[in-house]
Write an enzyme that holds these catalytic residues in place. Structure first.
Site, PDB file in Angstrom:
ATOM      1  N   ALA A 167       8.145 -28.537  -1.908  1.00 16.83           N
ATOM      2  CA  ALA A 167       7.727 -29.926  -2.085  1.00 16.83           C
ATOM      3  C   ALA A 167       6.644 -30.281  -1.073  1.00 16.83           C
ATOM      4  O   ALA A 167       6.767 -29.992   0.118  1.00 16.83           O
ATOM      5  CB  ALA A 167       8.917 -30.863  -1.932  1.00 16.83           C
ATOM      6  N   CYS A 193      17.676 -27.541  -4.585  1.00 15.72           N
ATOM      7  CA  CYS A 193      17.159 -28.409  -3.523  1.00 15.72           C
ATOM      8  C   CYS A 193      18.305 -29.070  -2.761  1.00 15.72           C
ATOM      9  O   CYS A 193      19.173 -29.710  -3.357  1.00 15.72           O
ATOM     10  CB  CYS A 193      16.242 -29.483  -4.101  1.00 15.72           C
ATOM     11  N   GLY A 217      15.205 -16.394   0.640  1.00 14.23           N
ATOM     12  CA  GLY A 217      15.864 -16.696   1.911  1.00 14.23           C
ATOM     13  C   GLY A 217      15.408 -15.772   3.025  1.00 14.23           C
ATOM     14  O   GLY A 217      15.683 -14.578   2.993  1.00 14.23           O
ATOM     15  N   ARG A 277       8.679 -20.800   3.501  1.00 18.37           N
ATOM     16  CA  ARG A 277       8.107 -21.307   4.758  1.00 18.37           C
ATOM     17  C   ARG A 277       7.230 -20.289   5.478  1.00 18.37           C
ATOM     18  O   ARG A 277       6.294 -20.666   6.191  1.00 18.37           O
ATOM     19  CB  ARG A 277       9.247 -21.777   5.673  1.00 18.37           C
TER      20      ARG A 277
END
Length: 323
Positions: free
Chosen positions: A20, A103, A205, A229
């Site tokens: 997002a 989410c 992950g 990330r």
């Protein structure tokens, strides 16, 4: 090293996550340019689409260079989810439609009972997936978590229901909703899901480099790994991991001049997509990620966080990176 989502061929095993506020068209283009075999768009709200929200509709924008690309939607109401999926099926050039069931943020999972909250109701998951699969022409994929919390790890049961409902791929984030993004992902969950279904499985992950990618792929036998990330300020991670997986020499990191050109290009694309003001604000977030680990970067990051225009940002970066 390729795999297929129904009849869509994915050329390698490295995938951009639907983040997002990050995985918009300019960032997806960068990810594809630097080696992502598949990119997911950031999630859009089913109700935002149905209420004709301009901001939500603009999030569906994509360019052919991004393909293969999957558009993600979130919601919890079967009827509005089906309508939103049908809208995307007709009005987006994406290759598949992904349903967000992973989410963890309170606004989505608690306030709207969407995202990872759906993990608490496997029968509802089946109904939503089956209804959407029966209403659209594009393949339907689903992103899940291990479960709601450590007492309800039910990814295998949910995955079986998702496959039975007709989905073409499952992504498993191997943490519970309660864990959020902290703690070690449980690779045994991905392994168990892969053994339980016949459709492709993407593992998600803590994939940060080639070693973590190959560990997940070899241990779980999943079809691909999803990078979230670790791609922030680091889009070349996709080509590095792909090279590592293929026993090729890992490419060198960009020089300062190449890094400057990359950031300026990213900013330029954001300006075309969002306009000067929003692009500058968004790049205030990205720029510090790009400079992470570089010498004496903390002062530059502070300067960038105060920059009011794209020109100010470019001047700050130019003085620091190429002088």
């Amino acid at each position: 090293m390729s795999f297929k989502i129904r009849d869509i061929k994915i050329e390698n095993k490295v995938v951009l996550a639907p983040m997002a506020g990050v995985s918009n068209s300019p960032f997806r283009i960068l990810a594809r340019k630097y080696g992502a075999g598949l990119v997911f768009a950031e999630m859009v709200s089913d109700k935002g689409l149905l209420h004709n929200n301009d901001k939500t509709k603009k999030m569906l924008y994509m360019e052919d260079v991004e393909k293969p690309m999957i558009q993600q939607i979130f919601g919890s109401d079967l009827e509005t989810m089906v309508k939103a999926a049908k809208y995307i099926d007709k009005n987006s050039n994406c290759d598949a439609i992904d349903i967000n069931m992973g989410c963890p943020v309170p606004k989505v999972a608690i306030k709207n009972q969407a995202g990872s909250a759906l993990m608490k109701d496997p029968d509802k998951i089946y109904e939503i997936v089956k209804a959407i699969v029966g209403s659209v022409s594009k393949p339907v994929t689903v992103k899940i978590r291990s479960g709601w919390d450590s007492n309800s790890v039910n990814a295998v049961l949910v995955a079986k229901k998702i496959e039975e409902a007709g989905a073409s791929l499952i992504t498993v984030h191997a943490r519970t909703r309660a864990q959020g993004y902290s703690g070690e992902p449980d690779l045994d969950v991905i392994k168990a899901v892969k053994e339980a279904v016949n459709i492709p499985v993407i593992g998600n992950g803590n994939i940060i480099d080639g070693k973590s990618a190959i560990k997940m792929l070899e241990y779980t036998n999943c079809d691909a790994v999803m990078i979230g990330r670790a791609a922030l300020g680091n889009p070349w991670i996709f080509r590095e991991i792909d090279a590592y997986l293929n026993n090729k020499q890992v490419p060198e990191r960009p020089t300062n001049t190449e890094l400057y050109d990359l950031i300026v290009n990213h900013l330029s694309e954001l300006k075309k997509f969002k306009g000067e003001k929003l692009a500058t604000l968004e790049m205030r977030g990205h720029a510090p990620w790009y400079l992470k680990g570089l010498p004496n970067a903390s002062e530059i990051r502070k300067e960038l966080s105060k920059a009011g225009t794209s020109k100010e940002m470019i001047d700050i970066l130019g003085n620091y990176l190429i002088k």
